[in-house]
Design a protein around this motif. Structure first.
Motif, mmCIF file in Angstrom:
data_model
loop_
_atom_site.group_PDB
_atom_site.id
_atom_site.type_symbol
_atom_site.label_atom_id
_atom_site.label_comp_id
_atom_site.label_asym_id
_atom_site.label_seq_id
_atom_site.Cartn_x
_atom_site.Cartn_y
_atom_site.Cartn_z
ATOM 1 N N ASP A 1 -17.091 -15.031 -14.434
ATOM 2 C CA ASP A 1 -17.077 -14.902 -12.977
ATOM 3 C C ASP A 1 -15.646 -15.033 -12.452
ATOM 4 N N ALA A 2 -15.351 -14.316 -11.376
ATOM 5 C CA ALA A 2 -13.993 -14.343 -10.846
ATOM 6 C C ALA A 2 -13.992 -14.148 -9.338
ATOM 7 N N GLU A 3 -13.009 -14.753 -8.706
ATOM 8 C CA GLU A 3 -12.714 -14.526 -7.301
ATOM 9 C C GLU A 3 -11.254 -14.110 -7.217
ATOM 10 N N SER A 4 -10.936 -13.179 -6.338
ATOM 11 C CA SER A 4 -9.545 -12.755 -6.213
ATOM 12 C C SER A 4 -9.221 -12.381 -4.771
ATOM 13 N N VAL A 5 -7.943 -12.480 -4.462
ATOM 14 C CA VAL A 5 -7.418 -12.046 -3.166
ATOM 15 C C VAL A 5 -6.355 -11.001 -3.458
ATOM 16 N N GLN A 6 -6.415 -9.894 -2.757
ATOM 17 C CA GLN A 6 -5.447 -8.809 -2.934
ATOM 18 C C GLN A 6 -4.708 -8.599 -1.615
ATOM 19 N N VAL A 7 -3.388 -8.539 -1.697
ATOM 20 C CA VAL A 7 -2.543 -8.296 -0.537
ATOM 21 C C VAL A 7 -1.635 -7.125 -0.886
ATOM 22 N N GLY A 8 -1.520 -6.179 0.036
ATOM 23 C CA GLY A 8 -0.682 -5.025 -0.278
ATOM 24 C C GLY A 8 -0.150 -4.344 0.957
ATOM 25 N N GLY A 9 0.716 -3.388 0.700
ATOM 26 C CA GLY A 9 1.292 -2.591 1.764
ATOM 27 C C GLY A 9 1.545 -1.183 1.256
ATOM 28 N N SER A 10 1.709 -0.270 2.181
ATOM 29 C CA SER A 10 1.983 1.113 1.770
ATOM 30 C C SER A 10 2.829 1.818 2.824
ATOM 31 N N TRP A 11 3.461 2.889 2.378
ATOM 32 C CA TRP A 11 4.251 3.763 3.246
ATOM 33 C C TRP A 11 3.825 5.186 2.922
ATOM 34 N N ARG A 12 3.507 5.960 3.939
ATOM 35 C CA ARG A 12 3.051 7.339 3.760
ATOM 36 C C ARG A 12 3.932 8.257 4.594
ATOM 37 N N THR A 13 4.413 9.334 3.954
ATOM 38 C CA THR A 13 5.279 10.287 4.623
ATOM 39 C C THR A 13 4.725 11.692 4.451
ATOM 40 N N ILE A 14 4.636 12.425 5.550
ATOM 41 C CA ILE A 14 4.234 13.833 5.492
ATOM 42 C C ILE A 14 5.506 14.650 5.285
ATOM 43 N N LEU A 15 5.583 15.302 4.129
ATOM 44 C CA LEU A 15 6.773 16.072 3.784
ATOM 45 C C LEU A 15 6.687 17.522 4.241
ATOM 46 N N GLY A 16 5.482 18.014 4.380
ATOM 47 C CA GLY A 16 5.272 19.399 4.781
ATOM 48 C C GLY A 16 3.818 19.624 5.100
ATOM 49 N N PRO A 17 3.429 20.847 5.425
ATOM 50 C CA PRO A 17 2.041 21.112 5.816
ATOM 51 C C PRO A 17 1.031 20.812 4.708
ATOM 52 N N ASN A 18 1.443 20.875 3.447
ATOM 53 C CA ASN A 18 0.527 20.616 2.331
ATOM 54 C C ASN A 18 1.023 19.535 1.388
ATOM 55 N N THR A 19 2.015 18.741 1.808
ATOM 56 C CA THR A 19 2.612 17.760 0.916
ATOM 57 C C THR A 19 2.727 16.400 1.591
ATOM 58 N N VAL A 20 2.199 15.390 0.907
ATOM 59 C CA VAL A 20 2.260 14.013 1.391
ATOM 60 C C VAL A 20 2.776 13.141 0.254
ATOM 61 N N ALA A 21 3.681 12.223 0.567
ATOM 62 C CA ALA A 21 4.165 11.251 -0.414
ATOM 63 C C ALA A 21 3.757 9.867 0.071
ATOM 64 N N SER A 22 3.306 9.038 -0.864
ATOM 65 C CA SER A 22 2.954 7.679 -0.476
ATOM 66 C C SER A 22 3.352 6.703 -1.578
ATOM 67 N N VAL A 23 3.695 5.497 -1.156
ATOM 68 C CA VAL A 23 4.070 4.421 -2.054
ATOM 69 C C VAL A 23 3.233 3.211 -1.662
ATOM 70 N N ARG A 24 2.658 2.561 -2.702
ATOM 71 C CA ARG A 24 1.844 1.366 -2.458
ATOM 72 C C ARG A 24 2.346 0.246 -3.358
ATOM 73 N N ALA A 25 2.285 -0.976 -2.853
ATOM 74 C CA ALA A 25 2.648 -2.138 -3.643
ATOM 75 C C ALA A 25 1.777 -3.305 -3.185
ATOM 76 N N GLY A 26 1.561 -4.229 -4.101
ATOM 77 C CA GLY A 26 0.770 -5.386 -3.749
ATOM 78 C C GLY A 26 0.634 -6.331 -4.909
ATOM 79 N N PHE A 27 -0.130 -7.401 -4.686
ATOM 80 C CA PHE A 27 -0.416 -8.328 -5.760
ATOM 81 C C PHE A 27 -1.817 -8.879 -5.593
ATOM 82 N N GLU A 28 -2.317 -9.445 -6.669
ATOM 83 C CA GLU A 28 -3.671 -9.978 -6.707
ATOM 84 C C GLU A 28 -3.638 -11.357 -7.355
ATOM 85 N N THR A 29 -4.352 -12.300 -6.743
ATOM 86 C CA THR A 29 -4.434 -13.648 -7.318
ATOM 87 C C THR A 29 -5.678 -13.787 -8.152
#
Length: 186
Positions: free
Chosen positions: A158-186
């Motif tokens: 059995d396990a309990e966890s907490v996850q905290v994270g953030g992300s940045w999303r950028t629209i590069l063009g009409p059909n292109t999206v870039a995103s970066v995510r980071a976080g951690f879990e206890t």
């Protein structure tokens, strides 16, 4: 695509899969089922509720590795299983730039084989929330927080966890999206 009733959209998808084996004597076929149902309702331009149900009934064959003589090794046991996931999300646009969502999810995984199930069967509940900020029309920053409680048949897993994270999303063009995510879990 589903049915659209104005403020409410309903989706239903069924995906069967049949695998036939020419050299398996006892049971020469495996039938897999996947059913997905979704409901999305807009209470207003700023508030929505989305519910998604995913159900899988899967049969998998035993895989044997080696040359079939003295070096045969079981790579995967016969692990037929049931998987069920129910997700509900409430989204609120606080302003033109700030959005929030709150979600709850229940996941059940249950194997047919009692020995496999004793180790791998689980019930999992995840609750959490997201906050998004529209920096400009092309860039969005967001933060997320999740709590998960996983209950196995073997209590010591059995396990309990907490996850905290953030992300940045950028629209590069009409059909292109870039995103970066980071976080951690206890």
């Amino acid at each position: 695509k589903g049915l659209d009733f104005g403020n409410t959209r309903v989706n239903l998808r069924y995906n069967p899969s049949l695998t036939w084996f020419s050299d398996r004597e006892e049971d020469d076929n495996d039938l897999h089922h996947e059913l997905e149902a979704g409901l999305h309702h807009d209470f207003s331009e700023r508030v929505y509720l989305a519910v998604k149900e995913t159900f899988r009934l899967a049969e998998y064959p035993e895989l044997i590795g080696g040359d079939g003589e003295d070096t045969s090794v079981v790579l995967r046991e016969n692990t037929d299983f049931i998987y069920n996931s129910l997700l509900a999300r409430l989204g609120v646009a606080v302003s033109e730039q700030v959005t929030t969502s709150f979600s709850a999810r229940h996941i059940l995984l249950s194997y047919d084989d009692d020995d496999v199930g004793a180790v791998r069967d689980y019930d999992k509940v995840v609750i959490g929330g997201d906050v998004g900020y529209l920096v400009n029309p092309q860039n969005t920053a967001s933060a997320e927080l999740r709590y998960a409680d996983t209950d196995y048949d073997l209590d010591e897993r059995d396990a309990e966890s907490v996850q905290v994270g953030g992300s940045w999303r950028t629209i590069l063009g009409p059909n292109t999206v870039a995103s970066v995510r980071a976080g951690f879990e206890t």
